[in-house]
Design an enzyme around this catalytic site. Sequence first.
Site, short mmCIF file in Angstrom:
data_model
loop_
_atom_site.label_atom_id
_atom_site.label_comp_id
_atom_site.label_asym_id
_atom_site.label_seq_id
_atom_site.Cartn_x
_atom_site.Cartn_y
_atom_site.Cartn_z
CG HIS A 166 13.24 -77.08 -27.34
ND1 HIS A 166 13.10 -77.09 -28.47
CD2 HIS A 166 12.94 -75.95 -26.59
CE1 HIS A 166 12.50 -76.02 -28.73
NE2 HIS A 166 12.17 -75.33 -27.69
CD GLU A 167 13.60 -74.17 -23.15
OE1 GLU A 167 14.10 -72.79 -23.20
OE2 GLU A 167 12.44 -74.31 -23.28
CG ASP A 185 11.40 -78.92 -31.42
OD1 ASP A 185 11.72 -78.62 -30.30
OD2 ASP A 185 10.37 -78.96 -32.02
CD GLU A 215 10.38 -72.51 -29.40
OE1 GLU A 215 10.23 -73.80 -29.01
OE2 GLU A 215 10.83 -71.35 -28.80
CG HIS A 259 15.97 -71.93 -27.57
ND1 HIS A 259 15.36 -71.42 -28.79
CD2 HIS A 259 14.65 -72.40 -27.14
CE1 HIS A 259 14.00 -71.78 -29.06
NE2 HIS A 259 13.61 -72.46 -27.70
#
Length: 442
Positions: A300-301, A384, A380, A304
């Site tokens: 997930h990070e 995801d 976000e 970004h």
Amino acid sequence: MRTLRSNLISTEMVNIDEHTVRNTILFLLWAEFLWETYLSIRQFNKARRTNEVPPELKSIMEEDEFRKAREYSLAKLTFGFIKDTHSILITSAVIFYGILAKVWDYSASVDPFKGEVTTSCIWLCILSLTSTLLDLPLTIYYTFVLEEKFGFNKQTAGFFVWDKIKAFIISQIITGMIASVVITIIKSGGQYFFVWLWAVVCVISLILLTIYPAVIAPLFDKYTPLPEGELRTQIEALASKLKFPLTQLYVVEGSKRSSHSNAYFYGLFKSKRIVLFDTLLAKDDGSGCSNDEILAVLSHELGHWSYSHIIKNLVVMQVNLFLLFAGFSVMFKFPPLYKAVGFYKLQPVLVGLYVVLQYVMMPYNTLLSFLMTCLSRKFEFQADDFAVKLGKAEYLERALLQLNKDNLGFPINDGWYSAWHHSHPPLLERIGVLRESASKLK
């Protein structure tokens, strides 16, 4: 054209006196306070009325876990009411009684150099110290009573005091240096000083973003390389697969401060570092995440990073700074702005900057904050989705549930409160979207 526009603005402002400016500032402050209070009351009532685990949560949340999360949420909301009321009363008194000007007069009297730059730095230091001391009882209560009650606080009194002293000293050094540069540019930058101010502040912000994690953060918490082993090998393999330029992999000893969990990456250009909180790692008591769940969180990070969310946020921040400084350049020579906060003889540029950015631009700042919350939610969901495409949907869902459990997150939210405050989508909404995205790939 600019001179004509400035003259027109000045003409329009002639009929506005300091009482009008002061009353407008107070109105804006109280309007924001009442709006925030209304939203918090909605959330408080929502949590208070939800006594049992909703049917959609029974399969993923135990009764006692839900009850404790509910009590924690109500306790934090109650504390928030008190803290916000404390803040608005002090701020109103500071403006109404001209406290900023009184502090300036004292700062000037003790300034050995009798210059605007040094007086401004002393003024900022006194205000910061006063604010810290006024907030200290509430900070102590939150840390050693509220957080302690729910098992999150891990700080000793000595650690807490030393932490606050270090934070104050470092912040004053950085603030003093930046304030000195800002004042010098405003006073000597000419008609278009706001352009130079924006350019210099852009550079300073990038420098701080670069050095803070590597230089300043280690002064407060211990960072150690993640030991060799299965987790490190898996993280390095994930980074290599995504061509993420991982150079360092750290574990931060966050457990000395709190049992809340987190993970993040930082670094510009081709030098990135991943940091895991030690509280994120699996423990014998059942807290923390498994290796697969940690990899899902990091996926997930890295989403970004892949979607350039950090760069996009930086661009928005710099555009916002330019607009704020441009607005300040139009308003900062307007005498009633200074008289409204007690400055009848002097017009210190740092005071003008503070009043314009903090109070006059409040409606703009509030709107921008809400829009940034909306943008953050979009980011976000994109991150995801990135993890889902890597096949991490099931493990990310497990990680979100585990982190929610470890952090006592209350999963039932009032829609208005959540939309205004939650930069991350609520748990149930996030899991629903995760499952939907995963089903499309099957």
